[in-house]
Scaffold this active site. Sequence first.
Site, PDB file in Angstrom:
ATOM      1  N   ASP A 126     -12.095  69.585 -35.425  1.00 54.09           N
ATOM      2  CA  ASP A 126     -11.547  68.750 -36.494  1.00 54.09           C
ATOM      3  C   ASP A 126     -12.514  67.667 -36.964  1.00 54.09           C
ATOM      4  O   ASP A 126     -12.305  67.059 -38.009  1.00 54.09           O
ATOM      5  CB  ASP A 126     -10.251  68.072 -36.030  1.00 54.09           C
ATOM      6  CG  ASP A 126      -9.117  69.066 -35.858  1.00 54.09           C
ATOM      7  OD1 ASP A 126      -9.116  70.082 -36.585  1.00 54.09           O
ATOM      8  OD2 ASP A 126      -8.242  68.832 -35.011  1.00 54.09           O
ATOM      9  N   GLU A 220      -2.974  71.998 -41.541  1.00 55.31           N
ATOM     10  CA  GLU A 220      -1.696  72.190 -40.853  1.00 55.31           C
ATOM     11  C   GLU A 220      -0.881  70.907 -40.746  1.00 55.31           C
ATOM     12  O   GLU A 220       0.345  70.956 -40.638  1.00 55.31           O
ATOM     13  CB  GLU A 220      -1.940  72.749 -39.446  1.00 55.31           C
ATOM     14  CG  GLU A 220      -2.745  71.815 -38.544  1.00 55.31           C
ATOM     15  CD  GLU A 220      -3.027  72.408 -37.175  1.00 55.31           C
ATOM     16  OE1 GLU A 220      -2.470  73.469 -36.855  1.00 55.31           O
ATOM     17  OE2 GLU A 220      -3.815  71.791 -36.435  1.00 55.31           O
TER      18      GLU A 220
END
Length: 340
Positions: A126, A220
């Site tokens: 990430d 997400e």
Amino acid sequence: MKIAVLTAGGDCPGLNAVIRGVVLKGDRIYEHEFVGVRDGFRGLVDNDIVPLPRQRVRGLSKVGGTILGTSRVSPMTNGGTDRVKEVMDQHHIDALIAVGGEGTLTVARMFHDAGIHVVGVPKTIDNDLSATDRTFGFDTAVSVATESIDRLRTTGEAHSRCMVVEVMGRNVGWIALHAGIASGAHAILIPEVPVTRQQLFDWVRHAMDRGRAPVVVVAEGFTFAGEEEKVGSDRTDGFGRQLLGGIGDQVTRMIEEATGIETRNTTLGHLQRGGVPSSYDRVLATRFGTAAVDAVSNRLWGTMVALHGINIVNVNLRDATSELKTVPREQWDEAAILFG
């Protein structure tokens, strides 16, 4: 010095390159002895420690996954630091190198506070750790996502469909932003920037009106403007965090119902974590590994190796886990000029 190495949390490309860098330099330059902790912190709780000789790490830089295994088990609820000290004493381990993301490094900081000799290595696809400019795994994840979106675009164009692609990104949208820009997406939805449903529908309609097959990339952890609850299941991981997933399906249904445009969703999921690391991630992971063994040798306990510009430096673990590195609004705004 006898040093234990563990990889915890989610896997990502480059973990094996870190292990290789640690062991090769530690053996050749410092003559340290190494052991591996199996399956992350679970190995420290269950006393699952294995030898990690130099021969075991040969040729590992190009191999995906982690030879030590990983898990999301938290040692703080399974005996805590007392159990960790007991296992380390039993194996005469002098120091621990913990490779992981925010959760892993937070536990490493707790270890340091309890007197355990530990050095951290940042790992997350990430790219959300504020104390380092980049984390290994991110480049590979973006490359995988970009190639996948490119492939989906061709089938979307063949059928005049809108294609929605859900990528990872619980709290930050770095993967979605970079992969979306690289693939020419018509909309990029990230957790940091609230977007209304109507704005999304307008982008999709505008792309379709120009004869394009709209491509929407969504992280997400994205939520629409005015909403707070993320889309996911009722289950949690070992650190108590909700398991996310499903926003892509939700966005797909909304687009199709609001615009009448046939829409399909693809959730890339763990494809972004798997496979061989990119050349950039192999180099960065190796540099992190060699710098970590330097930090241990210099007894820089409670620190994490980090990339600042082109240099590898040591930062305090407390600073490393104090806040997430989010996408600045101006970076998203630059991309949004091209949406629709």
